[in-house]
Scaffold this motif. Structure first.
Motif, PDB file in Angstrom:
ATOM      1  N   TYR A 128       0.824  -1.230   0.000  1.00  0.00           N
ATOM      2  CA  TYR A 128       0.000   0.000   0.000  1.00  0.00           C
ATOM      3  C   TYR A 128       0.847   1.263   0.000  1.00  0.00           C
ATOM      4  CZ  TYR A 128       0.597   0.035   5.145  1.00  0.00           C
ATOM      5  OH  TYR A 128       1.086   0.046   6.400  1.00  0.00           O
ATOM      6  N   ILE A 129       2.070   1.152   0.484  1.00  0.00           N
ATOM      7  CA  ILE A 129       2.964   2.307   0.422  1.00  0.00           C
ATOM      8  C   ILE A 129       3.380   2.532  -1.039  1.00  0.00           C
ATOM      9  CG2 ILE A 129       5.239   3.201   1.138  1.00  0.00           C
ATOM     10  CD1 ILE A 129       3.220   3.211   3.393  1.00  0.00           C
ATOM     11  N   CYS A 130       3.644   1.420  -1.708  1.00  0.00           N
ATOM     12  CA  CYS A 130       3.984   1.478  -3.129  1.00  0.00           C
ATOM     13  C   CYS A 130       2.850   2.143  -3.913  1.00  0.00           C
ATOM     14  CB  CYS A 130       4.181   0.043  -3.613  1.00  0.00           C
ATOM     15  SG  CYS A 130       5.650  -0.157  -4.594  1.00  0.00           S
ATOM     16  N   THR A 131       1.609   1.700  -3.578  1.00  0.00           N
ATOM     17  CA  THR A 131       0.422   2.257  -4.228  1.00  0.00           C
ATOM     18  C   THR A 131       0.335   3.756  -3.976  1.00  0.00           C
ATOM     19  OG1 THR A 131      -0.628   0.183  -3.610  1.00  0.00           O
ATOM     20  CG2 THR A 131      -2.067   1.906  -4.501  1.00  0.00           C
ATOM     21  N   ALA A 132       0.533   4.134  -2.710  1.00  0.00           N
ATOM     22  CA  ALA A 132       0.428   5.547  -2.348  1.00  0.00           C
ATOM     23  C   ALA A 132       1.433   6.365  -3.152  1.00  0.00           C
ATOM     24  CB  ALA A 132       0.662   5.725  -0.854  1.00  0.00           C
ATOM     25  N   LYS A 133       2.642   5.820  -3.233  1.00  0.00           N
ATOM     26  CA  LYS A 133       3.676   6.536  -3.989  1.00  0.00           C
ATOM     27  C   LYS A 133       3.303   6.606  -5.473  1.00  0.00           C
ATOM     28  CE  LYS A 133       7.822   5.871  -1.221  1.00  0.00           C
ATOM     29  NZ  LYS A 133       8.939   4.960  -0.990  1.00  0.00           N
ATOM     30  N   ALA A 134       2.767   5.468  -5.988  1.00  0.00           N
ATOM     31  CA  ALA A 134       2.435   5.363  -7.409  1.00  0.00           C
ATOM     32  C   ALA A 134       1.347   6.346  -7.811  1.00  0.00           C
ATOM     33  CB  ALA A 134       1.996   3.929  -7.723  1.00  0.00           C
ATOM     34  N   LYS A 135       0.408   6.578  -6.843  1.00  0.00           N
ATOM     35  CA  LYS A 135      -0.660   7.517  -7.261  1.00  0.00           C
ATOM     36  C   LYS A 135      -0.201   8.968  -7.129  1.00  0.00           C
ATOM     37  CE  LYS A 135      -3.304   7.469  -2.942  1.00  0.00           C
ATOM     38  NZ  LYS A 135      -4.396   6.978  -2.187  1.00  0.00           N
ATOM     39  N   GLY A 136       1.083   9.180  -6.863  1.00  0.00           N
ATOM     40  CA  GLY A 136       1.671  10.513  -6.926  1.00  0.00           C
ATOM     41  C   GLY A 136       1.594  11.324  -5.660  1.00  0.00           C
ATOM     42  N   LEU A 137       1.350  10.670  -4.520  1.00  0.00           N
ATOM     43  CA  LEU A 137       1.281  11.424  -3.263  1.00  0.00           C
ATOM     44  C   LEU A 137       2.638  11.994  -2.901  1.00  0.00           C
ATOM     45  CD1 LEU A 137      -0.949   9.436  -0.732  1.00  0.00           C
ATOM     46  CD2 LEU A 137      -1.425  11.626  -1.838  1.00  0.00           C
ATOM     47  N   HIS A 138       2.591  13.110  -2.191  1.00  0.00           N
ATOM     48  CA  HIS A 138       3.814  13.740  -1.738  1.00  0.00           C
ATOM     49  C   HIS A 138       4.505  12.810  -0.751  1.00  0.00           C
ATOM     50  CE1 HIS A 138       6.412  16.718   0.223  1.00  0.00           C
ATOM     51  NE2 HIS A 138       6.352  17.335  -0.970  1.00  0.00           N
ATOM     52  N   ASN A 139       5.838  12.765  -0.798  1.00  0.00           N
ATOM     53  CA  ASN A 139       6.615  11.850   0.041  1.00  0.00           C
ATOM     54  C   ASN A 139       6.279  11.998   1.534  1.00  0.00           C
ATOM     55  OD1 ASN A 139       8.320   9.712   0.099  1.00  0.00           O
ATOM     56  ND2 ASN A 139      10.164  10.969   0.416  1.00  0.00           N
TER      57      ASN A 139
END
Lengths: 557, 308
Positions: B206-217
C-alpha cells in the motif's frame, strides 16, 4: 628606587589586608547552604539528628550554648549558680529577649513577639517531659526532681522546675548530676513559645517552628529547600554594638549527594560545602596550617577557605563481649594490637582524623594524653591469638557488620588487610543503617562498626552512655560491656561536683576499658568545612560542622 | 469500549490488593525497627515502646493491613513515621515535581526517538542512519547516573548554560537536564523500534500504491507509513513508563529534584513504612492506568483493534 617600590607595595598590601579584616561588616545577602537530607523534624522537642539540628540552631536558642571551642557559655541565661552539692541550679535570664513576631511570609505568630520569661522555661521543660508529647530526648533530663512522677501520671507537672521571678528560674535535681549544665545546651532543650506550640500541636509545630533565634522560619519545600529570614528583633549585638544577624536570610537546599554539592559550590550556588575525599587536595587539604592552641587547621585557595579541626567523636569496631570468640579478652586485645592506625588514617582518610588510644577524644574533659593504648604490634597480636588457641592450623574467621558507605567500606577493607597479616580472616558484611542498628542492639553481631559524636561535652556522654552496664542494648552499650568497677567509677563521676575528682574517676574508668578492650579503638573524628572566599565571620565549631551558627556571618562583596 | 474499561479497572482491584499485602509482608520481615531509627543512635526503652504503640506497630499484621485498606478507601494513608506528615500530603507535595519531570521525559523520548527513527528509516544506510543508531546504542547502554553526572559537568560547570541542579521553584531551565537524562534511554529504544517498524511498513504494497498515485513523500511517510508503524512504538512507550518510574529515583537523586522517587528511597532507608506503602501503591496505580491507556490507544492507530 626598586627597594622603596617593594616597601610601598608591601605597605599597601598590609593596609589592604588590615582594611579587609577590620572592615565594618556588611548587612544583607542570603546565605546559601546545603543539607544532606530532608530534615526529619524542625521541632527541637522531637529532633534527634544533625540535619534537623543545623536548621534548629538558627531558629531556636537554649539557656546555654556550646561555643566553637566546646565550652558551655551563656545564651538565653545570662548567668547561673548552683548549691554546694550540685542539686539546685538557678538561672538568671537575659532581659529583653523576644520570640519571633512574624513568620512564613510576614504572618503574625501566635505569641505576637512577646518577651521570653522564666514562665516559658518552666513551660518548655514541662512540655518536653510531658508523657503525652513523648519527646525522644526527654530522658536526658530524667534527673530533674519529679520526672518519674510526671511521666507516670502521678503528678500533672514537673516539680523540679520553678520560676522564682520573671527572669529567674530554678532547677532542682533528684541527685547531684555534674553534666547537667552541658546537657541544657543540647539541641532538644530550646525554649519555645507556648502559644505557637499549642496553636499547631507538638507534631505540626515541626512545619511551623517559632523561637527566639537570629533567623525566622519562612518556608520549607519538602525535599527541596528550607528558607529562613532575618529576625529583625534579635537581641544579640556584635562587639561594636551592631545589631545581629548581618544576613537577610538563609536558604538551605536539600542536596543528598556530596558530589553534586561540590559541583554546586564550584558553580557558585553554595557558600559552604562538605569536602569529600576526591576533592580534598583541590580544596587545599594537603597544604593546611595548624593553630597549635585550638587544633584548627586552615587553608586558603582560590576556591575559598578550608577549615578542619578535631571533633569530639570516636570511630570504633565494637565487639560483643558475651559472644565467642569475643568473650576472650586476649582475642579482643590482639585485634587492637594488629592494626596500624596511623597508616590506616593516612592511606584511607587523607590523614584527617587522629588515632584513638582509648574512648575519649582529645579536647574532651578527662582526655588522657598519657594513656598507653594499643600500639601497632603484630608480634604481640599473634602471640595473644596463639594463647587464645588460634593459629595457622586453627585460623580465626570473623564477620564484621557495617552500614553501607564508601568511608566505612574503605576502612573495613584496610582492616581486613591488616587482620590478614596476623592470620585472622575478616568477612565484610554490609547492611543498611536500620538493619545494622537492629542486629547490634539485639546482640546478634559479634563485631560491628559504630561511631559516637557527643551530644553534650562531658565524658559522661561517652563512658557512662556507651559502656555502663545499665545501658546495654538500645541505650548505647552495644558491646554489652559489664564491669562492676567501671560501673562504680562512672556512677561516682556522675554524682561528683569536684572536677578534679571527676577527671580522676573517668581516667581510671577509661584505663579499665582499654585494658578490657570491648572495642577496637580506631580513630577520633575530624570535622571540616569549606566556605566561599567572600564569606566573613564564619567559624567551624569543634562540636561538628552541623552546629555552625550564622548570626555573625556576613558576605564581603 | 466502556465495558472493556470497566472490566480492566475492576481487574486492577485484586492487583492493588496484592501490592498492598506484599508491601506489608516485606516491610514486616525486613530487619530494622522504625521506632528505633527515628530515635537516632540511642533511645530509652520507654520511649521506644511508646513510639511503637503510637505507630500501631504492635498490632497484628492482618489488623494493620485491614486498617490500611480502610484508610486507603477514604484517601487516608496514615502519617509518616519520620515527620508526621499525612502520607497523601507528602505524595501530593512531590507530585508536581515528578509529574513535570515524567511528562517532560516522555516528550523528550517520543519527539527525539520518533524523529531519529523516521529519519533513519527513510535514509537507510546513510550517515544520518548510522549516526542516529550509534546515538541510540549509546543511549541504551549508558546508565542514568552516568548521563546525569555528564550533563551536570558539561552544561552546569563547563558551559555554564544551566544555573544549577534542583527544582528552582519549577522554572523551565532547571527541568531541561533532568528531563534529558531521564528521556534519553527511552528515546534510544523508541528510535530503534520506530526505525525497524517503519522499514517493515515502507516495503508494504500500500505504500507502493500511495507513492504510485503521486502522493507527496511526506504524506506517504506521516499519513500512511507512520500510523501503521505506531502500534509497537506505543507498546514500548507503555512498557517504558515502568522503567521511567524507576529511572526517576536515580534522576531525582542526582538533580536534587524533590519528587516521589526520592521520597520512596528515603522511606526505605528510614523504614518510614506508611510513606513507603503510599508511594508503592501510588506508583502501582499510575503504572496500571498507563497500561490501560496504552491498550486503549491501539484502537486509534489500528482500526482492526476493537474493545468489546
Amino acid at each position: 628606587m626598586r627597594r622603596s617600590f617593594v616597601l610601598l607595595l608591601a605597605a599597601l598590601l598590609v593596609c589592604g589586608l588590615t582594611a579587609s579584616v577590620l572592615a565594618a561588616p556588611k548587612y544583607g545577602g542570603i546565605w546559601r547552604d546545603a543539607l544532606n537530607a530532608n530534615p526529619p523534624d524542625l521541632n527541637p522537642v522531637h529532633a534527634t539528628d544533625t540535619t534537623s539540628a543545623e536548621v534548629i540552631y538558627q531558629i531556636f536558642e537554649s539557656l546555654v550554648e556550646i561555643d566553637n571551642e566546646g565550652n558551655i557559655v551563656p545564651l538565653l541565661a545570662e548567668s547561673w549558680t548552683s548549691n554546694e552539692d550540685g542539686t539546685v541550679f538557678t538561672f538568671k535570664l537575659r532581659e529583653g529577649v523576644r520570640f519571633h513576631a512574624t513568620t512564613e511570609g510576614g504572618k503574625p505568630t501566635a505569641n505576637g513577639g512577646r518577651e521570653m520569661t522564666a514562665e516559658d522555661v518552666v513551660w518548655t521543660f514541662n512540655h518536653i517531659c510531658d508523657p503525652a508529647v513523648n519527646s525522644e530526648r526527654a530522658y536526658f533530663v530524667d534527673m530533674i526532681k519529679g520526672y518519674a512522677d510526671y511521666r507516670e501520671g502521678i503528678t500533672d507537672h514537673l516539680a523540679g522546675v520553678k520560676a522564682l521571678d520573671k527572669y529567674t528560674v530554678q532547677f532542682e535535681l533528684s541527685y547531684p548530676f555534674a553534666p547537667f549544665i552541658s546537657i541544657l545546651g543540647y539541641n532538644s532543650f530550646m525554649i519555645l513559645p507556648r502559644e505557637d506550640v499549642e496553636k499547631w500541636g507538638h507534631r505540626e509545630f515541626n512545619f511551623h517552628p517559632v523561637g527566639t533565634g537570629p533567623f525566622k522560619f519562612e518556608e520549607w519545600v519538602q525535599d527541596s529547600k528550607v528558607v529562613l529570614s532575618r529576625n529583625e528583633n534579635y537581641w544579640m549585638k556584635d562587639a561594636d554594638g551592631n545589631q545581629l544577624p548581618y544576613l537577610d536570610g538563609i536558604e538551605f537546599r536539600i542536596i543528598v549527594d556530596h558530589n553534586i554539592e561540590w559541583t554546586e559550590f564550584l558553580a557558585g550556588n553554595l557558600y559552604q560545602v562538605y569536602v569529600d575525599d576526591p576533592y580534598y587536595e583541590q580544596a587545599g587539604g594537603t597544604k593546611m596550617t595548624v593553630n597549635p592552641e585550638t587544633g584548627l587547621k586552615t587553608a586558603v585557595t582560590n576556591l575559598g577557605l578550608f577549615y578542619e579541626r578535631p571533633q569530639l567523636g570516636t570511630y570504633y569496631y565494637g565487639m560483643n563481649v558475651e559472644k565467642p570468640p569475643f568473650n576472650d579478652k586476649r582475642v579482643r586485645q590482639a585485634l587492637n594490637y594488629a592494626i596500624n592506625r596511623e597508616v590506616l588514617i593516612d592511606l584511607v582518610l587523607n590523614g584527617r582524623p587522629s588515632p584513638a588510644k582509648g574512648v575519649l577524644p582529645p579536647g574532651m574533659m578527662a582526655y588522657n594524653p598519657d594513656l598507653a593504648g594499643y600500639t601497632y604490634d603484630p608480634e604481640k597480636a599473634r602471640q595473644l591469638m596463639a594463647e587464645a588457641g588460634y593459629g595457622p592450623n586453627n585460623p580465626l574467621e570473623i564477620d564484621l557488620y557495617y552500614n553501607s558507605s564508601t568511608l566505612h567500606e574503605r576502612v573495613a577493607e584496610a582492616m581486613q588487610a591488616q587482620y590478614a597479616q596476623i592470620g585472622v580472616k575478616l568477612n565484610l558484611r554490609v547492611l543498611d543503617w536500620g538493619s545494622l542498628l537492629d542486629g547490634v542492639e539485639r546482640g546478634e553481631y559479634g563485631m560491628f562498626r559504630m561511631g559516637w559524636v557527643v551530644d553534650y561535652p562531658d565524658p559522661d556522654n561517652f563512658l557512662y552512655v556507651l559502656l555502663h552496664s545499665e545501658n546495654i542494648g538500645p541505650q548505647g552499650n552495644y558491646a554489652r560491656f559489664n564491669n562492676p568497677r567501671f560501673d562504680e567509677l562512672t556512677k561516682l563521676a556522675r554524682l561528683e561536683t569536684d572536677t578534679a575528682k571527676r577527671i580522676q574517676y573517668y581516667q581510671e574508668a577509661e584505663r579499665l576499658v582499654v585494658e578490657e578492650a570491648p572495642w577496637v579503638f580506631i580513630y577520633h573524628y575530624a570535622t571540616f568545612s569549606m566556605v566561599a572566599p567572600f564569606v566573613r565571620g564564619y567559624e567551624l565549631p569543634s562540636f561538628g560542622q552541623y552546629a555552625n551558627k550564622f548570626r555573625a556571618v556576613w558576605l564581603d562583596r | 469500549m466502556g465495558r472493556y474499561l470497566v472490566k480492566r479497572l475492576l481487574a486492577a482491584v485484586p492487583v492493588l490488593l496484592g501490592v498492598i499485602i506484599v508491601t506489608f509482608i516485606l516491610t514486616t520481615i525486613v530487619p530494622g525497627d522504625p521506632a528505633r531509627i527515628m530515635l537516632g543512635q540511642r533511645g530509652s526503652p520507654e520511649t521506644i515502646a511508646k513510639i511503637r504503640a503510637e505507630m500501631g506497630l504492635d498490632d497484628p499484621l492482618p489488623i494493620q493491613i485491614i486498617n490500611f485498606i480502610k484508610g486507603a478507601l477514604t484517601l487516608n494513608l496514615g502519617y509518616s513515621y519520620r515527620n508526621n506528615m499525612a502520607v497523601t500530603d507528602a505524595i501530593l507535595a512531590r507530585l508536581p515535581a515528578t509529574g513535570m519531570l515524567a511528562v517532560a521525559a516522555i516528550i523528550v523520548a517520543v519527539v527525539m526517538g520518533m524523529s531519529l527513527g523516521i529519519i533513519s528509516a527513510t535514509k537507510q544506510y546513510s550517515w544520518i542512519d548510522y549516526g542516529s543508531m550509534l546515538f541510540a546504542l549509546l543511549g541504551i547502554s549508558a546508565p542514568t547516573f552516568f548521563v546525569g553526572l555528564l550533563m551536570i559537568v558539561v552544561f552546569i560547570l563547563i558551559l555554564g548554560w544551566i544555573p544549577g541542579t534542583g527544582y528552582g521553584d519549577g522554572a523551565f531551565i532547571y527541568l531541561i537536564l533532568p528531563a534529558l537524562t531521564l528521556g534519553v534511554r527511552p528515546a534510544a529504544l523508541i528510535a530503534r523500534l520506530t526505525r525497524s517498524s517503519m522499514l517493515e511498513v515502507i516495503r508494504q504494497d500500500y505504500i507502493c500504491t500511495a507513492k504510485a498515485k503521486g502522493l507527496h513523500n511526506a504524506k506517504v511517510i506521516f499519513k500512511h507509513a507512520l500510523k501503521n508503524a505506531m502500534v509497537p512504538v506505543v507498546t514500548i512507550i507503555g512498557v517504558e513508563m515502568a522503567s521511567l518510574l524507576s529511572g526517576v529515583v536515580i534522576t531525582e537523586q542526582i538533580f536534587s529534584w524533590p519528587g516521589l522517587g526520592r521520597l520512596s528511597i528515603e522511606a526505605v532507608t528510614n523504614r518510614d513504612f506508611p510513606i513507603l506503602r503510599g508511594t508503592v501503591l501510588f506508583m502501582a496505580l499510575i503504572f496500571m492506568l498507563t497500561n490501560i491507556l496504552v491498550d486503549l490507544s491501539y484502537a486509534l492507530f489500528d482500526p482492526r483493534i476493537r474493545y468489546e
